[in-house]
Motif scaffolding. Structure first.
Motif, PDB file in Angstrom:
ATOM      1  N   ILE A 223     -17.770 -14.981  -1.863  1.00 13.58           N
ATOM      2  CA  ILE A 223     -18.373 -14.859  -3.194  1.00 13.58           C
ATOM      3  C   ILE A 223     -19.882 -15.059  -3.110  1.00 13.58           C
ATOM      4  N   ARG A 224     -20.301 -16.023  -2.328  1.00 16.77           N
ATOM      5  CA  ARG A 224     -21.750 -16.263  -2.160  1.00 16.77           C
ATOM      6  C   ARG A 224     -22.432 -15.068  -1.488  1.00 16.77           C
ATOM      7  N   THR A 225     -21.760 -14.499  -0.499  1.00 14.96           N
ATOM      8  CA  THR A 225     -22.314 -13.329   0.184  1.00 14.96           C
ATOM      9  C   THR A 225     -22.454 -12.160  -0.781  1.00 14.96           C
ATOM     10  N   ILE A 226     -21.417 -11.955  -1.591  1.00 13.98           N
ATOM     11  CA  ILE A 226     -21.434 -10.859  -2.565  1.00 13.98           C
ATOM     12  C   ILE A 226     -22.500 -11.110  -3.626  1.00 13.98           C
ATOM     13  N   GLN A 227     -22.635 -12.351  -4.059  1.00 16.09           N
ATOM     14  CA  GLN A 227     -23.626 -12.691  -5.088  1.00 16.09           C
ATOM     15  C   GLN A 227     -25.029 -12.273  -4.655  1.00 16.09           C
ATOM     16  N   ALA A 228     -25.312 -12.417  -3.367  1.00 16.27           N
ATOM     17  CA  ALA A 228     -26.635 -12.054  -2.846  1.00 16.27           C
ATOM     18  C   ALA A 228     -26.897 -10.552  -2.902  1.00 16.27           C
ATOM     19  N   LYS A 229     -25.825  -9.753  -3.063  1.00 17.12           N
ATOM     20  CA  LYS A 229     -25.969  -8.295  -3.162  1.00 17.12           C
ATOM     21  C   LYS A 229     -26.263  -7.840  -4.594  1.00 17.12           C
ATOM     22  N   HIS A 230     -26.156  -8.772  -5.561  1.00 19.18           N
ATOM     23  CA  HIS A 230     -26.427  -8.500  -6.979  1.00 19.18           C
ATOM     24  C   HIS A 230     -25.637  -7.295  -7.526  1.00 19.18           C
ATOM     25  N   PRO A 231     -24.318  -7.295  -7.359  1.00 14.20           N
ATOM     26  CA  PRO A 231     -23.528  -6.178  -7.903  1.00 14.20           C
ATOM     27  C   PRO A 231     -23.393  -6.284  -9.420  1.00 14.20           C
ATOM     28  N   GLN A 232     -23.178  -5.137 -10.042  1.00 10.85           N
ATOM     29  CA  GLN A 232     -22.865  -5.119 -11.473  1.00 10.85           C
ATOM     30  C   GLN A 232     -21.371  -5.371 -11.713  1.00 10.85           C
ATOM     31  N   ALA A 233     -20.549  -5.103 -10.705  1.00 11.72           N
ATOM     32  CA  ALA A 233     -19.111  -5.315 -10.822  1.00 11.72           C
ATOM     33  C   ALA A 233     -18.563  -5.812  -9.487  1.00 11.72           C
ATOM     34  N   LEU A 234     -17.651  -6.769  -9.574  1.00  8.65           N
ATOM     35  CA  LEU A 234     -16.965  -7.290  -8.394  1.00  8.65           C
ATOM     36  C   LEU A 234     -15.474  -6.994  -8.547  1.00  8.65           C
ATOM     37  N   ILE A 235     -14.943  -6.189  -7.638  1.00 12.23           N
ATOM     38  CA  ILE A 235     -13.541  -5.768  -7.679  1.00 12.23           C
ATOM     39  C   ILE A 235     -12.800  -6.467  -6.548  1.00 12.23           C
ATOM     40  N   GLU A 236     -11.733  -7.205  -6.892  1.00  9.88           N
ATOM     41  CA  GLU A 236     -10.913  -7.882  -5.871  1.00  9.88           C
ATOM     42  C   GLU A 236      -9.497  -7.336  -5.942  1.00  9.88           C
ATOM     43  N   PHE A 237      -9.048  -6.736  -4.844  1.00 12.21           N
ATOM     44  CA  PHE A 237      -7.684  -6.227  -4.732  1.00 12.21           C
ATOM     45  C   PHE A 237      -6.891  -7.169  -3.832  1.00 12.21           C
ATOM     46  N   GLY A 238      -5.846  -7.787  -4.364  1.00 12.53           N
ATOM     47  CA  GLY A 238      -5.016  -8.697  -3.584  1.00 12.53           C
ATOM     48  C   GLY A 238      -3.655  -8.865  -4.222  1.00 12.53           C
ATOM     49  N   TYR A 239      -2.820  -9.699  -3.624  1.00 13.89           N
ATOM     50  CA  TYR A 239      -1.549 -10.108  -4.218  1.00 13.89           C
ATOM     51  C   TYR A 239      -1.787 -11.356  -5.072  1.00 13.89           C
ATOM     52  N   PRO A 240      -0.795 -11.844  -5.822  1.00 17.72           N
ATOM     53  CA  PRO A 240      -1.026 -13.003  -6.699  1.00 17.72           C
ATOM     54  C   PRO A 240      -1.685 -14.210  -6.028  1.00 17.72           C
ATOM     55  N   PRO A 241      -1.246 -14.628  -4.827  1.00 11.55           N
ATOM     56  CA  PRO A 241      -1.935 -15.776  -4.221  1.00 11.55           C
ATOM     57  C   PRO A 241      -3.418 -15.497  -3.951  1.00 11.55           C
ATOM     58  N   ASN A 242      -3.744 -14.240  -3.629  1.00  9.87           N
ATOM     59  CA  ASN A 242      -5.152 -13.876  -3.431  1.00  9.87           C
ATOM     60  C   ASN A 242      -5.924 -13.967  -4.742  1.00  9.87           C
ATOM     61  N   ASP A 243      -5.351 -13.405  -5.795  1.00 10.32           N
ATOM     62  CA  ASP A 243      -6.024 -13.427  -7.098  1.00 10.32           C
ATOM     63  C   ASP A 243      -6.251 -14.861  -7.569  1.00 10.32           C
ATOM     64  N   ILE A 244      -5.241 -15.704  -7.378  1.00  7.09           N
ATOM     65  CA  ILE A 244      -5.359 -17.107  -7.805  1.00  7.09           C
ATOM     66  C   ILE A 244      -6.484 -17.808  -7.044  1.00  7.09           C
ATOM     67  N   ALA A 245      -6.474 -17.680  -5.721  1.00  6.95           N
ATOM     68  CA  ALA A 245      -7.515 -18.320  -4.905  1.00  6.95           C
ATOM     69  C   ALA A 245      -8.894 -17.772  -5.262  1.00  6.95           C
ATOM     70  N   PHE A 246      -8.993 -16.460  -5.425  1.00  5.72           N
ATOM     71  CA  PHE A 246     -10.267 -15.822  -5.747  1.00  5.72           C
ATOM     72  C   PHE A 246     -10.813 -16.334  -7.082  1.00  5.72           C
ATOM     73  N   LEU A 247      -9.975 -16.342  -8.115  1.00  6.89           N
ATOM     74  CA  LEU A 247     -10.432 -16.770  -9.437  1.00  6.89           C
ATOM     75  C   LEU A 247     -10.758 -18.259  -9.469  1.00  6.89           C
TER      76      LEU A 247
END
Length: 411
Positions: A223-247
């Protein structure tokens, strides 16, 4: 002359047998229709798998209350028996158990466990043994081929087409700086590849595009690495455990993005909200699916409103998309048996071809292509928006079915 008489009698018996052959009785009807499936009580896919299994189990209980399923080949109703084994989210164990269902239990109908990973080992087994695999949610496009008539996807389109509407949303709203992070499996990778291809066709190159292992449980550094790229949208594709950890990690990091998208809040909202809290889901985008999308105009099975009511009363469990997917899979089995003129696997597939595009269930239009892939359903883009009463999910794209406007950028 005795030998001539004997030969004549033998020839007469042979001719009579040939004449009467078409009129011989069909094979006797089975006492039970054996349906074999797997579920995962533990491991990565447990929550999703058990929800899907409970939906199928509920369908079995409903048809048996009515005396069983009507089987056109035998012109009568026959009770259903569900044979299920626990694969513990292991593809190695799942392969053994699918084989056991086919070769030892000799099931009449084979149903795949949840998702592409646990379905992947069932596809070649079903094809080898020439038994039709009813696949509720294994959506990898790699499974489907015109050369394999023993596979039908019942409750979702192939994952490669899922992000089509999402890509259109991003392009239409001129969201040109997009970061994509995805779990390295067929289900998530195919979505990431489709999104990337559609964006690049519109001359939008993702500012970040990265795969992670499916068992990833910490996204903080990413997330920190992505933040440095200054995206307008962050898309995360995963299964439920991935989504939970990501959020969870996203909320803990304090990082803010104009748009965040994840898959499974739209399928298993109660599970995700329980683990991350409503606050973490505010302004998050997802694919809305039943029961968040309500289809009540049906010609096969219960409409969504009735299903939610009856299922909750009977099982004391909440309904999520995968519960509906399991039940919907049962409906397709039921329609297949009621339509097939003969009790064999290719007749089952021919029956499905005959009603494809003609039935509407609580999941929407059921329609398959010549490879057995679901093409009747599509996944819109929705956004969770906070209200005084809690989170509300609005369909925000495409516009012709929208129930609200996107709040972009997120506050």
């Amino acid at each position: 002359m005795r030998w001539f008489k004997n030969v004549t009698l033998v020839l007469l018996a042979f001719v009579v047998g040939i004449i009467l052959l078409p009129f011989q009785a069909k094979a006797a009807a089975p006492k039970q229709i054996l349906i074999g499936t797997l579920y995962a009580s533990s491991g990565t896919f447990a929550t999703s798998s058990t929800s899907q299994y409970h939906g199928l189990e509920f369908w079995v209980s409903q048809v048996n209350k009515q005396g069983g399923v009507y089987v056109a080949a035998f012109k009568k109703k026959i009770p259903v028996k569900l044979i299920a084994y626990d694969d513990q989210s292991s593809t190695t164990l799942a392969a053994t158990l699918y084989n056991q269902l086919v070769t030892r239990d000799k099931v009449n109908i084979l149903v795949a466990d949840f998702g592409s990973v646990l379905t992947s080992v069932a596809v070649p087994i079903a094809q080898e043994h020439k038994i039709l695999l009813f696949d509720p949610t294994g959506t990898s496009a790699k499974f489907f081929s015109p050369a394999n008539p023993y596979l039908v996807l019942t409750s979702l389109p192939t994952s490669g087409v899922w992000p089509t509407v999402l890509a259109d949303f991003l392009i239409t709203h001129k969201i040109n700086k997009v970061a994509v992070i995805y779990s390295a499996n067929d289900f998530n990778q195919s979505q990431a590849e489709t999104l990337k291809a559609k964006l690049e066709a519109a001359k939008i190159k993702p500012v970040y595009y990265h795969a992670v292992p499916t068992d990833t449980s910490n996204y903080t550094v990413l997330i920190r690495t992505i933040q440095a790229k200054h995206p307008q949208a962050l898309i995360e594709f995963g299964y439920p455990p991935n989504d939970i950890a990501f959020l969870q990690n996203l909320q803990a990091s304090g990082a803010k993005f104009n748009m965040v998208f994840t898959i499974f809040p739209g399928q298993q909202l109660a599970l995700i909200e329980k683990n991350v809290g409503a606050k973490a889901l505010e302004y998050t985008y997802t694919y809305p699916t039943p029961p968040l999308l309500v289809y009540n105009k049906v010609n096969c099975g219960m409409p969504m409103s009735e299903f939610e009511k009856v299922y909750t009363q009977d099982t004391k469990r909440p309904v999520d998309f995968l519960t509906a997917a399991g039940y919907n899979n049962g409906l397709i089995i039921e329609k297949t048996l009621a339509t097939a003129k003969e009790f064999n696997q290719l007749s089952f597939r021919n029956a499905i071809n005959s009603f494809s595009g003609k039935i509407f269930t609580l999941n929407g239009l059921f329609k398959i292509n010549n490879e057995g892939a679901q093409i009747g359903e599509f996944l819109p883009v929705g956004q969770f928006q906070p209200t005084k009463a809690g989170l509300a999910l609005h369909v925000v794209y495409p516009m012709n079915i929208a129930t609200g406007k996107p709040i972009y950028p997120a506050p």
